[in-house]
Structures are given as C-alpha cells and as structure tokens.
Design a protein around this motif. Structure first.
Motif, PDB file in Angstrom:
ATOM      1  N   THR A  70      40.649  35.864  45.995  1.00 36.92           N
ATOM      2  CA  THR A  70      40.547  35.910  47.469  1.00 36.92           C
ATOM      3  C   THR A  70      41.684  35.734  48.051  1.00 36.92           C
ATOM      4  OG1 THR A  70      38.542  34.518  46.649  1.00 36.92           O
ATOM      5  CG2 THR A  70      38.779  35.082  49.109  1.00 36.92           C
ATOM      6  N   GLU A  99      43.068  35.753  51.073  1.00 32.10           N
ATOM      7  CA  GLU A  99      43.131  34.781  52.071  1.00 32.10           C
ATOM      8  C   GLU A  99      43.069  33.475  51.870  1.00 32.10           C
ATOM      9  OE1 GLU A  99      40.363  38.331  52.904  1.00 32.10           O
ATOM     10  OE2 GLU A  99      40.672  36.833  51.486  1.00 32.10           O
ATOM     11  N   TRP A 138      43.757  32.086  48.358  1.00 32.02           N
ATOM     12  CA  TRP A 138      44.555  31.470  47.231  1.00 32.02           C
ATOM     13  C   TRP A 138      45.914  31.587  47.456  1.00 32.02           C
ATOM     14  CZ3 TRP A 138      47.996  33.057  43.560  1.00 32.02           C
ATOM     15  CH2 TRP A 138      47.804  32.341  42.258  1.00 32.02           C
ATOM     16  N   SER A 175      41.491  27.939  47.654  1.00 27.71           N
ATOM     17  CA  SER A 175      41.024  28.144  46.593  1.00 27.71           C
ATOM     18  C   SER A 175      41.539  27.469  45.463  1.00 27.71           C
ATOM     19  CB  SER A 175      41.469  29.713  46.271  1.00 27.71           C
ATOM     20  OG  SER A 175      40.400  30.607  46.946  1.00 27.71           O
ATOM     21  N   SER A 214      35.319  41.606  44.707  1.00 26.57           N
ATOM     22  CA  SER A 214      37.063  42.038  45.138  1.00 26.57           C
ATOM     23  C   SER A 214      36.791  43.015  46.661  1.00 26.57           C
ATOM     24  CB  SER A 214      37.215  42.980  44.008  1.00 26.57           C
ATOM     25  OG  SER A 214      36.942  44.209  44.077  1.00 26.57           O
ATOM     26  N   HIS A 250      35.208  41.661  49.089  1.00 25.89           N
ATOM     27  CA  HIS A 250      34.612  40.727  49.973  1.00 25.89           C
ATOM     28  C   HIS A 250      34.804  40.762  51.366  1.00 25.89           C
ATOM     29  CE1 HIS A 250      38.761  38.890  48.987  1.00 25.89           C
ATOM     30  NE2 HIS A 250      38.634  38.333  50.328  1.00 25.89           N
ATOM     31  N   THR A 299      32.637  36.862  50.448  1.00 29.90           N
ATOM     32  CA  THR A 299      33.774  35.771  50.671  1.00 29.90           C
ATOM     33  C   THR A 299      33.648  34.469  50.119  1.00 29.90           C
ATOM     34  OG1 THR A 299      34.615  37.171  52.332  1.00 29.90           O
ATOM     35  CG2 THR A 299      35.457  34.939  52.064  1.00 29.90           C
ATOM     36  N   SER A 356      33.406  34.543  46.148  1.00 28.63           N
ATOM     37  CA  SER A 356      34.829  34.771  45.697  1.00 28.63           C
ATOM     38  C   SER A 356      35.749  33.560  45.449  1.00 28.63           C
ATOM     39  CB  SER A 356      35.567  35.981  46.607  1.00 28.63           C
ATOM     40  OG  SER A 356      36.665  36.423  45.894  1.00 28.63           O
ATOM     41  N   ILE A 357      35.589  32.834  46.657  1.00 26.87           N
ATOM     42  CA  ILE A 357      36.297  31.583  46.732  1.00 26.87           C
ATOM     43  C   ILE A 357      35.810  30.670  45.835  1.00 26.87           C
ATOM     44  CG2 ILE A 357      36.783  29.537  48.371  1.00 26.87           C
ATOM     45  CD1 ILE A 357      36.716  31.623  50.725  1.00 26.87           C
ATOM     46  N   ASP A 386      37.166  31.415  42.313  1.00 29.07           N
ATOM     47  CA  ASP A 386      38.726  30.954  42.291  1.00 29.07           C
ATOM     48  C   ASP A 386      38.618  29.356  42.105  1.00 29.07           C
ATOM     49  OD1 ASP A 386      39.373  33.466  42.774  1.00 29.07           O
ATOM     50  OD2 ASP A 386      39.884  33.279  44.982  1.00 29.07           O
ATOM     51  N   THR A 399      43.370  41.724  46.098  1.00 21.28           N
ATOM     52  CA  THR A 399      42.118  41.857  46.693  1.00 21.28           C
ATOM     53  C   THR A 399      41.820  43.399  46.721  1.00 21.28           C
ATOM     54  OG1 THR A 399      42.324  39.707  47.822  1.00 21.28           O
ATOM     55  CG2 THR A 399      40.503  41.462  48.505  1.00 21.28           C
TER      56      THR A 399
END
Length: 429
Positions: free
Chosen positions: A54, A56, A58, A74, A311, A313, A320, A323-324, A327, A366
């Motif tokens: 992610t 934004e 990571w 993340s 991916s 997201h 999202t 996805s977070i 991570d 991403t």
C-alpha cells in the motif's frame, strides 16, 4: 524408469539446476578460506511479496530521509526493530515492463524482451550469484520455497540459474521440512546405485548430444552449447549428492514438528520462517528465497479480496483497509523472524542476525506500478548501517542494492545486472 525416460528426465531437469561450482572460478580457494577461519558464515534471504504494498502507508515521508524519519503506518509492527532495518525509495529496474510480475525479474533486473524474436528472457538472480560461493560448504547449495499461489509474482520462479532458467521451488513448508530433516530410509548401496545410474544416463545423453553437433547452424550450436552447460550442471549436482550421501542430516537443538499439509496463509509464512531459521542453525544452506503466498495470506486475515484487487485499492476504503492489514501482518511476521535471528547464537558468539542479510520486497508497488520498488533490508551480514530511510536518486538501479549485498557479504562480484555501482552510504554511519 527405463533408460530413454531417464535421459528425457535428465534433459528436461537440466534447466532447474543451480549455478555450478567450477575450480576455474576459484571455488576451492573460497572453500579453503572458509576452512581457515572460525568466523560464522554469511547468509542471504530474499522474501518476495508479489503484488507489492500500500504505497500511501508503506513508504516513509520522502521529505525525511536519514535516521530521524517516522515509521509509516504499514511498518509500525517493526517499531521495536527500527534501528535494525533500512527502508529504500526510488529503487527500480530500468528494464521492467511487465506489471504482473512482482517476482520474476525482482532478483535479476533482466529485460524479458532483450533477445529479438523471443517474448521471454531472464538472467541469473542475485541469490544464485551468492549461492555459487556460499553453497559449496553446505548440503544444499540454496533453498527455495514457493507460496501456493501466483498472485502477481509472475511466470516461472523467483530464482534463476546462470542460463536464465527458473529454479523450481518447493511448493509448501512440508516439502522443505522433509528435505531438511527427514531421513532417507533407502539403504546406502541402493542410493549409490541410483547415483551411478544417473551418471550412466547422463553419459549417454551427452554422447547423443555430441553426435549431432556437426553441420549445425550458429544458432543451433549456441543451443547445443547451452545444453552442454546444463549437462555440466547436472554432473556437479550428482557429485554433490555423492559427497553428502554418507553425512547424516543435522537436527536443530529445538526440534521442529512436521508441519501440516493444510497450512496456508499466515501459518504457512510463520512455518517458512521457522524452517529457514532451523536450516541456518544446522548450516544446511546459506541462501534462501521465498515466493510468499498472496491470496491465501489475505484470506487468512479475513479479507474477501484477492491480492490483485487489493493492489487496485485507491478509491476503495475497504480494499485500502485490507491492503494495510496485509502489510502490517507481513511487518509483524518479519519482526518475529528478526527476534528469533537475534536470539539464535553462532559458535563464535555472534547471532544469526549478525551474519545474515535479508531483503523483503517486490518489483511492483501499487496497482501495476514498476517504479519505486518497495524494498526493506535488515541483518548484519553485509555490514550495512541500518536504522535509516534511504531516499535514492530517482531511477537508481535496484541491482545497485543487490551488488552491495553481494560485495558486503564477501561475494566476489565485479558487477550484477544493470548495476552502476554499490550504494556506498550503506557502509557509512
């Protein structure tokens, strides 16, 4: 297996043998050097994440390079080990053109279209360059584990031999467990006979190949030369099998229970880390790659999305969020692995962590983005000074990091992939 079938098997399996150990490349010299020192051996681990992260949450804030950066959302589970990790930005492979291959070219940096008229081409992966030096003293030259699904990893494998052919990984921790620790109950004489049979079949295959070399075109001669090299690699493998035939497998001090065949997702990753740790403890191998699971991993987190959907997201709060969570769980599991590496002591008093270099990452960021490859490195094996957020110049070759890992770990590599040099800052506090 009848002779013709055995020859066909040997011919087809030749593409999946690791880089050979040749005297002309100085491997005996490396072996003597290893025997002359009591220092713990160097090791490398590569953990491939497939469809990336992610973006934004990571990456740290790009405006705060250096030691005084804030760990992003993340990666928060790694807070206890912030001083032990390095997070990179702006590393990428200039030749990457496949947005569905998060692992295929991750460790090679190759251009899949480099050969006119061919739709796929690859080169040796960095783990196999290390294995060529590190693997001569261990039962297994390198060990490779493939998570049970593709999920954006791309075609083939995460590891590639010196001909750019995929090295088949073990499909599940159960296979790795038995490879490492299960006894072979076949009588020694029978195992020796099988190896002798392999040699005989190999000689026949080689003789057959040599009989057709006259009158070939240059293209066909190149193919035959490649075939002969594959045969040589199988010879090396057989010789190594013979060397270890009478050497009992070592067991770790804390025995590992045979994993269940139903393991998948988070428990699979946990077991994979346990097995890699145990393999290092008994020095069964010094080079490891893991093509990590994707769909089963996020499913075990309770997500209903595939990693491909995750991916994509951006614009979806639910994707999202998941996805977070993925991570963060990866970061949590890595923190647990680091903890165990630090707690496991070498004969010289150092820890496994002090002598391993571990990279976690992907070719993809991403969606299907091939720039700014997510890359995190930990471990003391290459002599890196950790605890930093390294913001490189844009389009810095990821192969610069791979070359830095090789040289820092003592591997004699003049170059690797499209590397323009090592990352000198890694060696400076």
């Amino acid at each position: 297996m009848n002779p013709s079938t055995r020859r066909a098997f040997l011919a087809s399996s030749s593409a999946f043998v690791a880089l050979p150990f040749l005297e002309s490349f100085g491997y005996r010299r490396f072996a003597r050097a290893a025997e002359a020192t009591t220092a713990a051996p160097k090791r490398m681990v590569f953990l491939g994440m497939g469809y990336g992260v992610t973006s934004e949450t990571w990456y740290p804030n790009i405006k705060t390079p250096g030691y005084e950066y804030e760990l992003p959302e993340s990666l928060q589970p790694l807070a206890k080990y912030k001083k032990d990790i390095t997070v990179f930005q702006n590393l990428e492979h200039a030749n990457s053109r496949d947005g569905h291959s998060g692992s295929t070219f991750w460790l090679t940096g190759a251009d899949r279209y480099a050969i006119p008229g061919q739709s796929f081409h690859n080169t040796i992966s960095v783990d196999q360059v290390a294995a060529a030096q590190f693997g001569n003293e261990t039962r297994f030259t390198s060990l490779h584990l493939n998570g049970g699904d593709d999920n954006g990893h791309g075609p083939g494998s995460i590891s590639w031999n010196n001909q750019g052919k995929p090295i088949v990984g073990m499909p599940h921790p159960v296979a790795m467990y038995h490879k490492l620790f299960s006894s072979d109950n076949m009588p020694l004489a029978e195992r020796q006979a099988l190896l002798a049979d392999d040699r005989s079949a190999l000689d026949t295959v080689l003789s057959d190949a040599r009989s057709v070399t006259k009158g070939l075109t240059k293209t066909d001669k190149d193919k035959i030369d490649e075939y002969f090299q594959s045969i040589r690699e199988i010879e090396i493998r057989i010789a190594k099998d013979e060397k270890w035939l009478t050497v009992p497998k070592k067991l770790p001090e804390s025995p590992i229970k045979e994993p269940s065949e139903t393991l998948e997702g988070i428990p699979e990753v946990e077991m994979a880390y346990e097995l890699m740790l145990a393999a290092m403890q008994v020095d069964a191998s010094r080079v490891f790659t893991y093509r990590m699971p994707g769909d089963s991993f996020v499913s075990s987190l309770g997500s209903s999305y595939s990693v491909h959907n995750l991916s994509h997201h951006p614009g979806s709060p639910e994707r999202t969020r998941d996805s977070i969570l993925r991570d963060q769980k990866n970061a949590e599991l890595l923190a647990g692995f680091i903890k165990k590496l630090k707690a496991s002591k070498e004969p010289d008093g150092s820890s496994l962590y002090d002598n391993v270099t571990l990279a976690l990452g992907s070719n993809l960021r991403t969606v299907h983005s091939l720039d700014n490859c997510p890359t995190l490195v930990t471990g003391g094996g290459a002599g890196f000074h950790h605890g930093r957020h390294m913001v490189m110049e844009k389009k810095t070759p990821l192969c610069n990091l791979w070359l830095s890992m090789l040289r820092g770990s003592g591997v004699r590599a003049d170059s690797f992939g499209d590397a323009t040099g090592v990352i000198d800052e890694l060696y400076k506090a």
